[in-house]
Design an enzyme around this catalytic site. Structure first.
Site, PDB file in Angstrom:
ATOM      1  N   ALA A  59       0.840  -1.199   0.000  1.00  0.00           N
ATOM      2  CA  ALA A  59       0.000   0.000   0.000  1.00  0.00           C
ATOM      3  C   ALA A  59       0.882   1.258   0.000  1.00  0.00           C
ATOM      4  O   ALA A  59       0.544   2.270  -0.609  1.00  0.00           O
ATOM      5  CB  ALA A  59      -0.916  -0.003   1.216  1.00  0.00           C
ATOM      6  N   TYR A 110       3.961   1.394  -1.254  1.00  0.00           N
ATOM      7  CA  TYR A 110       4.543   1.466  -2.598  1.00  0.00           C
ATOM      8  C   TYR A 110       3.541   2.120  -3.548  1.00  0.00           C
ATOM      9  O   TYR A 110       3.889   3.013  -4.325  1.00  0.00           O
ATOM     10  CB  TYR A 110       4.898   0.055  -3.075  1.00  0.00           C
ATOM     11  CG  TYR A 110       5.540   0.019  -4.457  1.00  0.00           C
ATOM     12  CD1 TYR A 110       6.913   0.129  -4.598  1.00  0.00           C
ATOM     13  CD2 TYR A 110       4.755  -0.115  -5.601  1.00  0.00           C
ATOM     14  CE1 TYR A 110       7.507   0.114  -5.848  1.00  0.00           C
ATOM     15  CE2 TYR A 110       5.338  -0.136  -6.861  1.00  0.00           C
ATOM     16  CZ  TYR A 110       6.712  -0.019  -6.977  1.00  0.00           C
ATOM     17  OH  TYR A 110       7.287  -0.033  -8.221  1.00  0.00           O
ATOM     18  N   ASP A 111       2.275   1.686  -3.447  1.00  0.00           N
ATOM     19  CA  ASP A 111       1.230   2.261  -4.309  1.00  0.00           C
ATOM     20  C   ASP A 111       1.107   3.762  -4.090  1.00  0.00           C
ATOM     21  O   ASP A 111       0.885   4.516  -5.034  1.00  0.00           O
ATOM     22  CB  ASP A 111      -0.126   1.595  -4.034  1.00  0.00           C
ATOM     23  CG  ASP A 111      -0.137   0.129  -4.480  1.00  0.00           C
ATOM     24  OD1 ASP A 111       0.781  -0.262  -5.233  1.00  0.00           O
ATOM     25  OD2 ASP A 111      -1.048  -0.613  -4.067  1.00  0.00           O
ATOM     26  N   LYS A 130      -8.978 -12.182  -6.940  1.00  0.00           N
ATOM     27  CA  LYS A 130      -7.620 -11.791  -7.320  1.00  0.00           C
ATOM     28  C   LYS A 130      -6.669 -12.414  -6.307  1.00  0.00           C
ATOM     29  O   LYS A 130      -6.505 -11.926  -5.193  1.00  0.00           O
ATOM     30  CB  LYS A 130      -7.474 -10.274  -7.341  1.00  0.00           C
ATOM     31  CG  LYS A 130      -6.121  -9.839  -7.867  1.00  0.00           C
ATOM     32  CD  LYS A 130      -6.056  -8.345  -8.100  1.00  0.00           C
ATOM     33  CE  LYS A 130      -4.763  -7.928  -8.776  1.00  0.00           C
ATOM     34  NZ  LYS A 130      -3.588  -8.163  -7.949  1.00  0.00           N
ATOM     35  N   ARG A 168       6.338 -13.917 -14.775  1.00  0.00           N
ATOM     36  CA  ARG A 168       5.954 -12.833 -15.664  1.00  0.00           C
ATOM     37  C   ARG A 168       7.140 -11.945 -16.041  1.00  0.00           C
ATOM     38  O   ARG A 168       7.232 -11.460 -17.168  1.00  0.00           O
ATOM     39  CB  ARG A 168       4.876 -11.978 -14.988  1.00  0.00           C
ATOM     40  CG  ARG A 168       4.369 -10.899 -15.894  1.00  0.00           C
ATOM     41  CD  ARG A 168       3.105 -10.286 -15.344  1.00  0.00           C
ATOM     42  NE  ARG A 168       3.400  -9.315 -14.313  1.00  0.00           N
ATOM     43  CZ  ARG A 168       2.875  -8.095 -14.267  1.00  0.00           C
ATOM     44  NH1 ARG A 168       2.013  -7.721 -15.182  1.00  0.00           N
ATOM     45  NH2 ARG A 168       3.177  -7.276 -13.313  1.00  0.00           N
ATOM     46  N   LYS A 184     -13.896  -9.435 -15.678  1.00  0.00           N
ATOM     47  CA  LYS A 184     -13.499  -9.529 -17.079  1.00  0.00           C
ATOM     48  C   LYS A 184     -14.765  -9.561 -17.924  1.00  0.00           C
ATOM     49  O   LYS A 184     -15.698 -10.306 -17.584  1.00  0.00           O
ATOM     50  CB  LYS A 184     -12.698 -10.811 -17.327  1.00  0.00           C
ATOM     51  CG  LYS A 184     -11.436 -10.883 -16.500  1.00  0.00           C
ATOM     52  CD  LYS A 184     -10.785 -12.247 -16.544  1.00  0.00           C
ATOM     53  CE  LYS A 184      -9.589 -12.251 -15.591  1.00  0.00           C
ATOM     54  NZ  LYS A 184      -8.980 -13.593 -15.460  1.00  0.00           N
ATOM     55  N   CYS A 191       1.258 -11.958  37.960  1.00  0.00           N
ATOM     56  CA  CYS A 191       1.242 -12.524  39.311  1.00  0.00           C
ATOM     57  C   CYS A 191       2.566 -12.384  40.048  1.00  0.00           C
ATOM     58  O   CYS A 191       2.652 -12.727  41.221  1.00  0.00           O
ATOM     59  CB  CYS A 191       0.826 -13.996  39.261  1.00  0.00           C
ATOM     60  SG  CYS A 191       2.105 -15.064  38.604  1.00  0.00           S
TER      61      CYS A 191
HETATM   62  S1  IVH Z   1      -6.113 -11.719 -15.287  1.00  0.00           S
HETATM   63  C1  IVH Z   1      -4.793  -9.522 -19.081  1.00  0.00           C
HETATM   64  N1  IVH Z   1      -7.173 -12.878 -13.196  1.00  0.00           N
HETATM   65  O1  IVH Z   1      -3.131  -9.942 -10.762  1.00  0.00           O
HETATM   66  C2  IVH Z   1      -5.320 -10.091 -17.815  1.00  0.00           C
HETATM   67  N2  IVH Z   1      -5.058 -11.808 -12.937  1.00  0.00           N
HETATM   68  O2  IVH Z   1      -2.342  -7.511 -13.108  1.00  0.00           O
HETATM   69  C3  IVH Z   1      -4.282 -10.784 -17.040  1.00  0.00           C
HETATM   70  N3  IVH Z   1      -4.106 -12.038 -10.678  1.00  0.00           N
HETATM   71  O3  IVH Z   1      -0.094 -10.180 -11.524  1.00  0.00           O
HETATM   72  C4  IVH Z   1      -4.537 -11.022 -15.601  1.00  0.00           C
HETATM   73  N4  IVH Z   1      -5.757 -13.214  -9.821  1.00  0.00           N
HETATM   74  O4  IVH Z   1      -1.046 -12.514 -11.610  1.00  0.00           O
HETATM   75  C5  IVH Z   1      -6.125 -12.167 -13.672  1.00  0.00           C
HETATM   76  N5  IVH Z   1      -8.215 -13.993 -11.426  1.00  0.00           N
HETATM   77  C6  IVH Z   1      -7.181 -13.289 -11.913  1.00  0.00           C
HETATM   78  C7  IVH Z   1      -6.071 -12.954 -11.110  1.00  0.00           C
HETATM   79  C8  IVH Z   1      -5.021 -12.202 -11.655  1.00  0.00           C
HETATM   80  C9  IVH Z   1      -4.577 -12.661  -9.593  1.00  0.00           C
HETATM   81  C10 IVH Z   1      -2.831 -11.290 -10.727  1.00  0.00           C
HETATM   82  C11 IVH Z   1      -1.986 -11.554 -11.920  1.00  0.00           C
HETATM   83  C12 IVH Z   1      -1.307 -10.238 -12.195  1.00  0.00           C
HETATM   84  C13 IVH Z   1      -2.218  -9.252 -11.571  1.00  0.00           C
HETATM   85  C14 IVH Z   1      -3.020  -8.555 -12.628  1.00  0.00           C
END
Ligand code: IVH
Length: 682
Positions: free
Chosen positions: A38, A40-41, A125, A146, A299, A420
């Protein structure tokens, strides 16, 4: 933070870039962050804001302009066939975040206001690290991190040890298939790992994400083999020769059929309201999930619409990560207090400047023990990182580096118990300091009563910590049997105690007298005697008296009882005051059924003599339910797989225990298989 008046924007931008590079290196390369995400953000957002206000200061090498992520020395770089992009983060943790995303999608698709709601795939997530798994002809060929999105690291050697990741697909739909997902460590595995590290006096991991990343990015696979990691699939990379299902939700179903773990909590949501509901529902579940999440992901479900929406500067317009409050925050350490637990253990507790973390305000956090506190180098006045995840007690994971203004002496354990006054002792070579006062110590007495009353012990409903404080502080209770001497009159005289609640409590006390031997033994709070050991003892001896008289050797005959446990039970029952407590409880009317020991009583049951290990989550039974059913049928449930195990019952996300079962050639059952072994409920 630097005072704004003295720093020019250009200086601050340079400072922020330096800080962000430093912290990104700690996070991505060393897996040893110094500040919470948080924080860092915050630095990142500050830089973005400054750059937006002063476009002349923007440079292409700014951390805001490129994905950070370097390849660790010793690992082989892998160029991704399809870049691994990241997604936009929505940090407004209210439902407005969901509505905003839906509005942006509708706007980009130029949908009129009366067009039907957009259909979304909604997922958790997972807080781990993203991995690309490449299958050729259905066989796992390569696993890669990644990295910077274009180039990652080859981690096939460590990822191959993860039980949840199929080495060979159940169905080969595509000659080339790259599946993407998250490798993570479950909270219970993380706690157990850190507990082992603490016991060994070794460095603990900051959080499950870091532990997972650190393990996957090891050069040597043998470490990964000893540490359970999990995986969930959530997307695709390169695909050759497969008609990918037209909807993301259907794609995940297809991946599940191929053998990938796909999280069952995912859902299809309609419109912004549907997304907001999903966000709210998962927020409620967050604390009880077996793993950390830092948000949910939405999504657009229809892949054709995804294509139409496309990308905006390396981020898809069709997906967003909608965050929850961070589970780690930094705050100031005001002081360190000592808490005395049921077993007399002295725990240093950090007194903090209150901070909102993991969804609640935290002002106390555990520092575990003196040695861990020293290892972390934490001193009063420091800025520290607090972590609160799930229902575990908040803990201090470390201090934020930086100079101290003044000398602060290192923390020392008191020589006398703060409750105690009895002497504080430490076992030779042990990490824990303990009060030697036993039940003479008010703190231990209170905790002992709460433990005795607990749901899994004597199950005395309504006897909570506030009431126990009053009872002990007011001198109404000195020992456990005093509980059964409480009458309605005495109770109703207490502060904030209505006649009705007093009567209810007396009723609950009365009901609790009807116990089982196992519950009673567990309720006594003998060190090292948990529920399982209590059940083992009850099954083996059948009656209390032989347990009271048992020698260490006789106790060692109980399955799964080792020297430490046997000694502890023996010592407990040699103390006259403990014998007295037992006798007085019996005199007060606490009772249970007795029989003549294991051989005669359970042999007739269908699972007598069989040892089971439960792993993963079963479709309909909870772990506790399955355990109770096995035990009711005469079987035993053990925590680890060995040659003595007869059956392993494996559910979703079963990890290393399942591997071990296969290795040792032990029968593996699913829930249905277990159901068949159990006696017919009718
Ligand atoms: S989709 C183009 N779905 O969150 C879409 N990412 O920036 C690609 N992550 O580091 C990601 N749970 O590793 C997607 N259900 C989920 C996810 C997820 C965790 C992570 C992912 C990435 C970051 C997304």
């Amino acid at each position: 933070m630097v005072a704004a008046t003295k720093t020019s924007p250009a200086e601050r931008v340079a400072e922020l870039r330096r800080l962000l590079k430093h912290h990104a290196h700690r996070y991505y390369v060393l897996d040893e962050p110094e500040i919470p995400d948080a924080e860092y953000d915050k630095l990142f957002t500050e830089l973005q804001t400054l750059e937006a206000a002063h476009p002349d200061l923007l440079t292409p090498d700014s951390p805001t302009q490129k994905v950070i992520g370097e390849v660790r020395e010793g690992l082989t770089p892998v160029k991704h066939a399809v870049p691994m992009l990241s997604i936009k983060t929505e940090t407004d943790t209210t439902e407005a975040g969901a509505l905003k995303f839906d509005a942006s999608v509708r706007h980009a698709l130029k949908l009129p206001p009366d067009a039907p709601p957009v259909r979304y795939a909604a997922e958790l997530k997972f807080d781990g690290l993203a991995i690309n798994l490449r299958y050729e002809g259905g066989v796992l060929r390569q696993a890669a991190t990644r990295g910077d999105g274009e180039t990652g690291e080859d981690v096939t050697h460590t990822v191959s040890t993860i039980g949840a990741i199929p080495r060979r697909l159940k169905r080969v739909d595509a000659p080339v298939l790259e599946v993407r997902g998250e490798v993570f460590m479950r909270r219970d595995h993380f706690e157990a790992l850190n507990q082992r590290q603490r016991e060994a006096g070794a460095k603990t991991f900051v959080n499950p994400r870091n532990a997972a990343a650190g393990i996957v990015r090891q050069l040597d696979a043998s470490i990964a083999r000893q540490r359970p990691l999990s995986f969930f699939a959530y997307g695709l990379g390169e695909v050759q020769g497969w008609d990918v299902p037209p909807r993301h939700s259907a794609l995940l179903d297809a991946l599940a059929k191929m053998g990938f773990p796909v999280d069952e909590r995912r859902d299809v949501a309609h419109g912004g309201e549907g997304l907001a509901l999903f966000h709210a529902r998962i927020a409620v579940e967050r604390d009880t999930l077996p793993f950390d999440i830092d948000g949910v992901v939405y999504k657009v479900d229809d892949r054709a619409l995804q294509q139409q929406l496309g990308f905006k500067t390396r981020e898809p317009r069709w997906a967003v990560a909608h965050k929850y409050p961070a589970q780690e925050q930094q705050t100031r350490l005001h002081g360190i207090e000592i808490q005395v637990g049921r077993t007399g253990k002295l725990t240093p507790v950090a007194k903090l400047e209150p901070v909102f973390v993991g969804g609640t305000t935290v002002s106390n956090a555990t520092l575990h023990n003196l040695f861990e506190l020293r290892r972390k180098g934490v001193r009063i006045g420091d800025t520290v990182i607090v972590r609160r995840a799930g229902d575990v007690i908040p803990e201090i994971v470390g201090r934020v580096p930086g100079p101290r203004k003044a000398y602060v002496p290192n923390f020392r354990m008191p020589k006398a118990c703060p409750v105690c006054g009895s002497a504080v002792v430490r076992e030779k070579g042990g990490n824990d300091h303990r009060c030697s006062g036993g039940l003479f110590c008010g703190a231990q007495r209170k905790q002992a009563i709460l433990h005795f009353a607990g749901r899994r012990a004597m199950d005395i409903e309504g006897l909570g910590d506030k009431l126990v404080d009053q009872l002990v502080d007011g001198g109404l209770i000195r020992t456990l049997p005093d509980l059964y001497k409480l009458g309605v009159a005495k109770l109703a005289a207490l502060d904030r105690m209505a006649d009705k609640s007093a009567a209810n409590l007396v009723g609950a006390l009365d009901r609790s007298k009807n116990a089982t031997l196992a519950r009673f033994l567990y309720a006594l709070g003998i060190r090292h005697v948990g529920e399982t050991t209590a059940k083992d003892l009850a099954r083996h001896f059948g009656r209390l008296d032989p347990i009271l008289e048992a020698s260490v050797e006789q106790l060692l005959e109980v399955p799964d009882v080792g020297p430490v446990v046997a000694q502890s039970i023996h010592t407990f029952f040699r103390q006259p005051h403990n014998r007295e407590v037992v006798e007085q409880l019996r005199a007060a009317g606490v009772r249970w059924a007795e029989h003549d020991g294991a051989a005669s009583s359970t042999a007739a049951l269908p699972l007598a003599g069989k040892t089971f290990v439960l792993t993963g989550s079963l479709p309909t039974w909870s772990r506790d339910e399955a355990k109770a059913l096995v035990e009711a049928a005469g079987g035993k449930v053990s925590g680890s797989v060995s040659k003595k195990t007869d059956y392993v019952v494996a559910g979703e996300e079963a990890g290393s225990k399942l591997d071990k079962a296969r290795e040792l050639n032990i029968a593996v059952l699913d829930e249905e298989g277990l159901r068949r072994l159990l006696p017919d409920p009718n």
